[in-house]
Write a protein that holds these residues in place. Structure first.
Motif: not given
Lengths: 337, 669
Positions: B256, B259, B303-304, B306, B332-337
């Motif tokens: 994270n 981020q 991390n992403q 959680y 969160h982190y939708q863009d990188t998922l």
């Protein structure tokens, strides 16, 4: 080469020990004469403590580390406890009692304590042998005797050398030690061998060369029975009469009184010297017991006729200290005559 | 056994008993043949206390030792280094017991046992075990004391041992606090057969082994409100790759660090976690965690997914403070998922499930509707919860959903995740712990049997949605813990289960249990987690700053304090400040010697007084004899008499002796 270095080393070591122990018979221990080191068990626990420190650090285990520190702390405190335990004692070596070659001589030690610690052990190392004394001095009971039976010694006068005293207390992690060097030697008389005594009459010239001696046989002639007196030796008591309930009576021997003469070593020249000395040892005691006035001629050394306890001791000491060299001289003298 | 144990055999007997006592908690790493040897050695050594059994010959023993060593080497691969070392120590101790005939043999046994206890401390560190092994250490030291006790009996020896130990403890504590903590010198071998915590893979077809252990995983100490049972989902590992049998971590989530800052809001739980070593890098938290303080040597990141993790595997206990915001969306982190990886399923597996999903016509339904439809299978059909499911090794999802319908959390989570992925909903398995036992008011204790697995499905509007299919089948599992959802047969699988159930049912025991937990908690905080940071904080509290100069001052001051303590112990205060140290009989002898009567070295006090009695008057004789009787009774008799009585007699005697002297001196004058 190595042997000579070793000998030299031991000579220096011995001198140093004697100096350090200040040749005291009764010795208190203190900083000036006490040594202290861990015992093999102590070294092992120190090694374990170090291993546990490494183990505890590697596993980042605080309890193992604590165990390591506990062992170190135990060692640290044991050092002090052991020192104070040891130095509370005082050892007094009494003059060794002379004994005969076929018996184990006694060495008496008087151990006293100022009594702070009870329990523990003292060890006495004499001529390489260890004598263990479990301390039994309790608080308020300040002295104890420790009787050591030394191994049989050959006839002669022996200096016992340094006596190592070591003390172990508590968990046995440390050992304190010190040295005592007794002044008095151990006198070992020859063993006894029975043989009737033959006394020689001599001229005033006791050098032996011109002696025209005649022999006197000594035998136990019983003169009669009389009331027992305090000064009578126990072996004169007539036990037969005692058994019959007739009271304590003494046998009265009369033959010995008034007889005077010499015991000669050269009577036994055909025997091995030690055997001759053993026979003489028996005879001087018998004659002394019978209150005969006698002299002792050992060739190079002569003791004028006399009687009594002091004379007996003098004779026994001469027999104990008789050396082969003087024997040779005596032999030579006989051959020459 | 009516025979009396001779005092010389007492140390050996205690050493044998302590050996048994020490070995018992180490039962699991000890090999079977070592147990056999142990029983024989202990039996023989114990019998020696009562009968004369000669020790084994050295030659026989050496050959036997070589044989044992060979066996240890052969088995060492299966047992790991640490367990092999424990076995080696036990074997060494047994062999030494067989040839026990000297004091030095017992010394070797003591040293080996101390090492064995240290190994025990690697396996067990709870406060109970610390007390348990402390008793063993005391017993070993008592044996060591008895070996050099001289004529001191066993009871006074015990008192002396206790006294010496009590003196030692403050020094050991000082060293513990002062000696700087060092990092490990080299990598240490870990236990190969320990009950593992959560692993980084889950194979539902295999038998449950996690739930069988009551070992502690972590404790959470809350500051303020504690979460309700249904909210206690402790996230640890997220699994996203399925190969048909096993779920694993496909590709690791990004840390994270870089981020954008999350906006934490809503209800918050503040708590401290004390986690036991997990041997993995993954840690535990409630959603969504925010690390506020770390008291361990490793940094902790989120991390992403959680998840909380450290830099490397946690081989030591971890201590960290968290805030958790349970009300926040996990969006969160939708863009990188990478949603592809959450839709991955192996090809050509579980055809029955695939066909069933196809038959549901889910094309027009939203995520929540799909979830409801799929989970309804668990509620509508006869699914049950068990810790002893049948093996499902081929087409495990099919077998579970359509054949057996029995399983535990990972079966349900695996099946639901698979179904969601087939239905084109991104999903993943989250493993961690669910629930935990509340101790006192603020502490939650989580044990291995609380291990759990649940599902997260992605919805574009809500983010990750937590679904716990197990709770649909066994709702009690969530509300009242594992035991309530198991039948009797199942619950027998859990170690120490009987004890735990009893604790729960009896109020008194529950209190005791709470007390033990709190003691363990404090022990853990004060002792087990004491590290460089703790030392630094001590330094800071004393000097205000933890620099090198202060550290050296602290070290020197501590060693001076230890020196002062030793001085305090060994300085003869009593002798300096009172006459109490001098024994009564010495005072009497001194008084008599002052009057001109000399005591011979070889005389006892009684003999001395008898010798001089004609020269003393009747009163003096009476008082002296009275004192001697009292003193001898105190010193040598079993009759109990107080020392004050002896002192009273002494005072009378001394007074009487000095009175005469005074009178005489008055008369002379």
């Amino acid at each position: 080469m190595i042997t000579s270095i070793k000998k030299r080393y031991w000579a220096i070591h011995y001198e140093w020990v004697v100096k350090k122990a200040a040749a005291q018979q009764a010795q208190g221990f203190g900083l000036h004469n006490t040594f202290i080191l861990p015992t093999s068990f102590g070294w092992s626990t120190i090694a374990v403590a170090i291993c546990l420190f490494v183990l505890g650090t590697n596993y980042q285990n605080n309890i193992v580390l604590s165990l390591s520190y506990l062992l170190l702390a135990l060692n640290l405190l044991s050092l002090f406890h052991n020192y104070f335990f040891f130095t509370q004692h005082k050892v007094d070596v009494t003059r060794p009692i002379p004994d005969y070659a076929n018996r184990k001589p006694h060495l008496k030690l008087s151990i006293s304590s100022s009594g702070t610690y009870s329990g523990g052990e003292l060890n006495f190392i004499i001529e390489g042998l260890i004598y263990n004394y479990p301390v039994s001095i309790k608080k308020g009971h300040h002295k104890d005797n420790f009787d050591i039976r030394l191994p049989k010694h050959p006839r002669g006068i022996h200096y016992l050398g340094k006596i190592t005293v070591n003390g172990i207390y508590g968990f046995g992690l440390f050992k304190c030690w010190s040295y005592i060097v007794p002044d008095d030697p151990l006198v070992v008389y020859p063993a006894v061998e029975k043989q009737a005594a033959i006394l020689h009459k001599m001229n005033d010239d006791v050098s032996g060369k011109e002696a025209s001696d005649s022999q006197i046989s000594i035998s136990d002639n019983l003169q009669g029975i009389r009331q027992h007196q305090k000064t009578d030796p126990l072996h004169h008591v007539s036990w037969k009469h005692v058994a019959k309930g007739q009271g304590l009576l003494s046998k009265d021997f009369n033959e010995s009184t008034g007889i005077s003469g010499w015991l000669l070593l050269r009577d036994f020249l055909d025997l091995p010297i030690e055997k001759a000395l053993m026979i003489l040892c028996f005879q001087v005691q018998e004659l002394s017991r019978d209150k005969v006035s006698f002299g002792l001629d050992l060739g190079s050394h002569k003791i004028l006729p006399n009687s009594g306890e002091k004379h007996l001791k003098e004779c026994l000491l001469s027999l104990a200290s008789y050396s082969a060299e003087s024997n040779n001289n005596a032999k030579a003298a006989t051959i020459a005559s | 056994m009516s025979q009396q144990i001779s005092p010389s055999k007492l140390p050996a007997l205690i050493a044998v008993a302590t050996f048994c006592y020490t070995v018992m908690p180490l039962a699991s790493p000890i090999m079977v043949w070592v147990w056999v040897l142990f029983i024989c050695a202990v039996g023989i050594a114990g019998a020696r206390a009562f009968y004369d059994i000669p020790p084994l010959k050295n030659m026989t023993l050496n050959l036997f030792a070589v044989f044992c060593l060979g066996l240890l080497v052969v088995f060492s691969d299966d047992y790991g280094l640490l367990s092999t070392m424990v076995n080696l120590l036990v074997v060494a101790c047994c062999l030494k017991f067989l040839m026990l005939h000297k004091k030095s043999d017992l010394h070797v046994i003591l040293v080996v046992q101390i090492f064995l206890i240290a190994c025990g401390f690697i396996y067990h560190q709870a406060v109970g075990f610390a007390i348990y092994y402390s008793i063993a250490i005391c017993s070993l030291l008592y044996v060591a004391f008895l070996l050099n006790a001289g004529n001191l009996r066993s009871k006074p020896s015990f008192r002396q041992t206790t006294k010496l130990l009590i003196q030692t403890v403050p020094i050991a504590v000082a060293l513990f606090l002062v000696v700087p903590r060092l990092p490990p010198f080299w990598q240490t071998p870990t236990e190969s057969n320990t009950k593992t915590g959560l692993s980084e893979s889950v194979t539902p077809g295999d038998i449950a082994n996690l739930a069988q252990s009551a070992d502690l995983v972590f404790r959470a100490e809350f500051n303020g409100e504690i979460p309700a049972p249904a909210e206690r989902y402790w996230r640890s590992i997220v699994l996203d790759y399925f190969d048909g049998a096993t779920w694993t971590i496909g590709s690791e989530a990004i840390a994270n660090d870089n981020q954008p800052y999350l906006r934490y809001e809503g209800n918050v739980f503040r708590y401290l976690i004390m986690a036991e070593p997990t041997q993995t890098k993954w840690l535990f938290s409630l959603d969504i965690p925010r690390v506020t303080d770390v008291m361990s040597s490793q940094n902790i990141y989120m991390n992403q997914n959680y998840q909380l993790h450290a830099n490397g595997a946690a081989t030591q206990p971890s201590l960290y403070v968290l805030e958790s915001y349970p009300g926040m969306k996990l969006d969160h982190y939708q863009d990188t998922l990478n949603f592809e990886k959450y839709l991955q399923v192996p090809n050509n597996t579980n055809p029955q499930t695939n066909a069933w999903i196809d038959s549901l016509n889910l094309a027009n339904k939203n995520t929540l509707e799909i979830i409801q439809l799929l989970t309804s299978k668990f509620t509508q059909e006869a699914f049950s919860y068990t810790l002893k499911p049948p093996l499902m090794q081929n087409e495990s999802v099919d077998q579970f959903l359509f054949d057996y319908q029995r399983g535990f959390c990972s079966h349900y989570a695996s099946a639901l995740t698979y179904m969601l992925r087939i239905a084109n909903v991104p999903a993943r398995i989250v493993t961690g712990y669910q629930g935990g036992q509340v101790q006192g008011d603020a502490i939650i204790t989580v044990r291995q049997y609380d291990a759990h697995a649940w599902v997260e499905a992605w919805d574009d509007t809500v983010g990750w949605i937590r679904i716990d299919p197990t709770s649909l089948v066994a709702p009690n599992r969530l509300l009242s813990g594992l035991f309530s959802s198991l039948d009797d047969e199942d619950s027998d699988l859990i170690e120490g289960n009987e004890l735990f159930r009893n604790m729960a049912s009896f109020w008194g025991l529950k209190q005791l249990n709470d007390l033990i937990t709190i003691a363990n908690h404090n022990w853990s905080q004060m002792v087990l987690d004491f590290d460089q940071d703790s030392q630094r904080s001590i330094l800071e509290s004393l000097f205000g700053d933890a620099n090198a100069k202060n550290l050296i001052t602290f070290l020197i001051a501590s060693f001076i304090a230890i020196g002062a303590f030793i001085t305090f112990l060994f300085v003869p205060w009593r002798r300096w400040f009172s006459a109490g140290e001098v024994s009564a009989d010495v005072l009497l002898v001194e008084a008599l010697e002052n009057k001109g009567y000399d005591k011979h070295v070889s005389e006892t006090l009684k003999q001395f007084c008898q010798r001089i009695s004609p020269e003393l008057n009747r009163e003096q004789n009476n008082l002296v004899n009275k004192f001697i009787d009292a003193f001898y009774t105190y010193q040598y008799s079993t009759e109990s008499i107080k020392y004050s009585q002896v002192e009273a007699c002494l005072m009378d005697s001394l007074n009487c002796l000095t009175k005469r002297k005074n009178k005489a001196s008055n008369a002379n004058s």
